[in-house]
Scaffold this motif. Sequence first.
Motif, short mmCIF file in Angstrom:
data_model
loop_
_atom_site.label_atom_id
_atom_site.label_comp_id
_atom_site.label_asym_id
_atom_site.label_seq_id
_atom_site.Cartn_x
_atom_site.Cartn_y
_atom_site.Cartn_z
N THR A 82 -9.45 5.69 -11.81
CA THR A 82 -8.24 5.20 -12.47
C THR A 82 -7.00 5.91 -11.93
N VAL A 83 -7.06 7.24 -11.86
CA VAL A 83 -5.92 8.01 -11.35
C VAL A 83 -5.61 7.64 -9.91
N THR A 85 -6.08 4.89 -8.43
CA THR A 85 -5.50 3.56 -8.35
C THR A 85 -4.06 3.55 -8.80
N ILE A 86 -3.75 4.31 -9.84
CA ILE A 86 -2.36 4.38 -10.29
C ILE A 86 -1.48 4.97 -9.18
N ALA A 89 -1.12 2.30 -6.51
CA ALA A 89 -0.22 1.21 -6.87
C ALA A 89 1.22 1.55 -6.54
N TRP A 404 -8.06 -0.19 -11.68
CA TRP A 404 -7.79 0.83 -12.68
C TRP A 404 -7.91 0.33 -14.11
#
Length: 458
Positions: A82-83, A85-86, A89, A404
């Motif tokens: 998740t991190v 992907t952020i 992005a 994410w």
Amino acid sequence: MTEVAAHGVRPETNEQRAWYWYDWANSAYVTTTATVLMGPYLTAIAKESACPGIRTGQDCTTNLDVLGIPVSPGSVYPYTVTVSTIVSAVILIFVGAIADRSPRPTRLFAGFAWAGALAASLMFLVAGTSWQLGVLLVVVASLCLGASLVIYDSLLCRIADENERDAVSSKGWARGYLGGGLLLALNFALLTFRERLGLSEGAAVRISLLSAGLWWAGFTLIPYRGLRHITGTVATPVERSAGVVGGSIAQLRSTLRQLRAYPQTMLFLLAYLFFNDGIQTVIGNSSLYGQEELGFAQGTVLGVFLFVQFVAFAGARLFGAAAGRVGAWRTVLAGIALWTVVVVAAFFVPARSLAVFLALALLIGLVLGGTQALSRSLYSQLIPRGKEAEFFSLYQAMERGTSWLGTLAFGLTYQFSHSYRWAILVLILFFVVGGLLLSRVRMRTGIVEAGNPVPSVV
């Protein structure tokens, strides 16, 4: 006669053959590290840090302290994705803008690939309780993989015309499953016979992680050499005197404003955000599900994934052939429906039922490569000429290894339920929403809006 030639268009080119090899190169990392080994291995490292002496399959109820936030060891890997992907992005859209203005995009592509391969190779050093190092290297490797794929995917528009892209993209994905499957087979043998070689399970895993990084780096040389003559596009909407970075920021602002002029492209991206997040979360956490929830040994899970790789090769080619007859849009919609079936079936798989697990793996293999390959070629038709890398940066922020929303939902569900079954069931929402949005995309209208020729079959 090649498959492309059989459809009445030009024969397969040397550029296309070189392009295929990057799918072969990076799929070793995606398969061996990101999909099969790193999730369970990093989880085991995190559990050992929080609950020293814990056995595989046992639940650790002690949380880790991450910057003052309590985090379950079982959620460390989903949260790490998740991190990453952020961060992706934010960064990848700038990578795309820079790539479109770079005079040598292939050099930029290879630079990111080799940086990611270095981070993947350094995962060999993750041992004991050093889960923090593992988290850092996963984030770096994921970011570099995404950056390299932004440029790699954009080159599809340069090496294949509108009637070739479904076949070329499908062949690339199929080649990737062969490469990823071959290295996975070698690593499966290493893990199976590790005791005869005097290796512990942890040492065998670390050697396998190292091999994926070296494979990624080595085979990247082929697309780099075969595509290095491709120069940057001359179609840039801002003055080159602004410089690469300053001009790229100005170009990015212009593109985000102009994106509103391509409503079908925007709708496709929104649909892709949902259904691809579902796919990526299933892929990235399936080995974790197999070991922690279903109770299979690591060697068994690795063998099942090896089976999936070779089924996926056939699945990618099958979906490519179907797209040539009924169109990629309809074929992807059918694939999303099958992914929904996969998630529901996974929830009901009994623990340690290998036959049922293999049946599920067969279905996953059939839909895995086809939906992703055809999504890539579909999106390439909706991109205005001259902004390929920049638009693919938006696409890549939601591509494999960089989802994410799905991983966040998966991690949060496990955090509160301590059940990977409920965590995977949550993903149905992503396939349903993504499928409904994709069904509303008018492909022919979007292709015309982007100023591209319409393929004979969409």
